[in-house]
Design an enzyme around this catalytic site. Structure first.
Site, PDB file in Angstrom:
ATOM      1  N   LYS A 117       0.823  -1.213   0.000  1.00  0.00           N
ATOM      2  CA  LYS A 117       0.000   0.000   0.000  1.00  0.00           C
ATOM      3  C   LYS A 117       0.849   1.251   0.000  1.00  0.00           C
ATOM      4  O   LYS A 117       0.538   2.226  -0.670  1.00  0.00           O
ATOM      5  CB  LYS A 117      -0.922   0.024   1.221  1.00  0.00           C
ATOM      6  CG  LYS A 117      -2.141  -0.855   1.061  1.00  0.00           C
ATOM      7  CD  LYS A 117      -3.222  -0.448   2.047  1.00  0.00           C
ATOM      8  CE  LYS A 117      -4.466  -1.295   1.862  1.00  0.00           C
ATOM      9  NZ  LYS A 117      -5.471  -1.006   2.883  1.00  0.00           N
ATOM     10  N   LYS A 200      -7.907 -11.152  -7.563  1.00  0.00           N
ATOM     11  CA  LYS A 200      -9.056 -11.198  -6.678  1.00  0.00           C
ATOM     12  C   LYS A 200     -10.171 -10.288  -7.178  1.00  0.00           C
ATOM     13  O   LYS A 200      -9.876  -9.230  -7.726  1.00  0.00           O
ATOM     14  CB  LYS A 200      -8.599 -10.692  -5.297  1.00  0.00           C
ATOM     15  CG  LYS A 200      -9.014 -11.548  -4.126  1.00  0.00           C
ATOM     16  CD  LYS A 200      -8.391 -11.031  -2.836  1.00  0.00           C
ATOM     17  CE  LYS A 200      -9.399 -10.255  -2.014  1.00  0.00           C
ATOM     18  NZ  LYS A 200      -8.985 -10.057  -0.622  1.00  0.00           N
ATOM     19  N   LYS A 203     -13.585  -4.560  -4.922  1.00  0.00           N
ATOM     20  CA  LYS A 203     -14.516  -3.434  -4.977  1.00  0.00           C
ATOM     21  C   LYS A 203     -13.835  -2.187  -5.528  1.00  0.00           C
ATOM     22  O   LYS A 203     -14.498  -1.243  -5.915  1.00  0.00           O
ATOM     23  CB  LYS A 203     -15.092  -3.150  -3.587  1.00  0.00           C
ATOM     24  CG  LYS A 203     -14.043  -2.840  -2.518  1.00  0.00           C
ATOM     25  CD  LYS A 203     -14.678  -2.843  -1.131  1.00  0.00           C
ATOM     26  CE  LYS A 203     -13.608  -2.770  -0.046  1.00  0.00           C
ATOM     27  NZ  LYS A 203     -14.156  -3.020   1.291  1.00  0.00           N
TER      28      LYS A 203
END
Ligand code: TRP
Length: 337
Positions: A117, A200, A203
């Protein structure tokens, strides 16, 4: 180790929308834990984790209530399980601080999620994002949870939770915090991207057609499955035949998870079918399973005051478990209270 009450804890971050991945990979499994009745179940909307990166305030509020509705619509009974939002139980932040003082910088620096991240721009990230795993350890250990259902990507954080518990117990010479077990979802429950079976379902993907949202209507669900990437070969009749066919495997796994059977049994029934045919069956199944949930979510979110009452009651029950554990922690550390 001391005897600990069998207890499950897990959390979902209220950031962005909810996908089929959140349902099959997380909440449906949480419902199974609840219905098995072997463990006390505590499920949390981890809003303090969400704000480690910027969240628009109105969106954060909406997402928190939407997840609460999603839990209930999916079968979580807020009386049988404890259902609440993290910020309402200030003990999370209090124990989180103590764990900031137990965890080492070197441990945090090794967290792959932090490295992914923060990337090359760590200097610009929040201090909260760096400390995220210590707060997650507090979420789990505040309830002396023994089992933590999570996805593979959170395994390292639960291992860190065990390291924090072990170091705390060792440093203070106590046998107080349990070493919580990560319970990883099976590969079959991991829902992948509809356009790229190696990634994956997310969203946050910019392309909406890569995922099924919990709020998609029947036509949208059918269209997305129809357009999902596959290969030209028919379905194999055994799982071994899915080798090297990530997209085919994903659709079979979704079908299996939605119908509560394993992939073998899906292939026993559908082996030899072409995908054009199978995708129609899959879309019908998905609509049958998901539309009652999305309808119930719409009904529940129309009354935010009722959701807030559920969350307030959940927080009271959570504090009932957390308060004595935090008090005992203060005593062990020598904090005068
Ligand atoms: N980090 C988890 C995720 O991103 C969410 C989370 C926060 C969590 N605290 C937790 C999961 C405690 C399990 C237990 O998915």
């Amino acid at each position: 180790m001391a005897d600990f009450t069998p207890r499950v804890f897990s959390g979902i971050k209220p950031s962005g929308g909810l996908t089929l991945g959140n349902y099959l990979g997380a909440v449906k499994r949480f419902v199974d834990w609840q219905d098995r009745g072997t463990h006390e179940c505590i499920y949390c909307m981890v809003d303090l984790h969400a704000i480690t990166v910027w969240q628009d305030p109105a969106d954060l509020t909406r997402a928190t209530r939407e997840i609460c509705a999603f839990f209930i619509a999916s079968g979580i009974d807020p009386e049988r399980s404890v259902l609440f939002n993290q910020s309402r139980v200030p003990e999370h932040a209090q124990l989180g601080w103590i764990f900031n003082c137990v965890a080492r910088m070197g441990w945090m620096n090794r967290m792959t999620q932090w490295k992914d991240k923060a990337g090359r721009n760590a200097e610009a990230e929040s201090l909260g994002l760096f400390a995220y795993p210590a707060l997650m350890a507090a979420d789990i250990l505040l309830y002396h949870a023994t089992h933590v259902p999570i996805g593979e990507d959170q395994k390292q954080h639960v291992e860190l939770t065990r390291d924090i518990a072990a170091k705390f117990n060792h440093d203070y010479g106590v046998d107080f915090f349990p070493l919580a077990e990560p319970v990883i979802e099976s590969v079959a429950a991991r829902v992948m991207n509809l356009r790229d079976g190696s990634r994956k379902m997310s969203k946050s993907d910019t392309v909406d057609a890569t995922r099924i949202n919990m709020t998609d209507d029947a036509d949208t669900i059918a269209r997305k499955f129809r357009k999902a990437k596959t290969d030209p070969d028919p379905l194999p009749s055994e799982v071994a035949g899915l080798e090297g066919r990530a997209e085919a495997r994903n659709l079979v796994n979704i079908y299996a998870a939605l119908s509560d059977v394993d992939a073998e049994s899906v292939l026993r029934d559908h082996g030899g079918e072409m995908f054009g045919h199978f995708k129609v069956a899959l879309a019908d199944l998905a609509v049958a399973k998901l539309s009652p949930i999305s309808a119930e979510m719409r009904r529940l979110t129309a009354d935010p005051a009722e959701i807030d009452r559920v969350l307030a009651r959940g927080a009271d029950r959570a504090r009932g478990i957390a308060t004595p554990i935090l008090e005992r922690t203060y005593d062990i550390v020598g904090l005068v209270r």
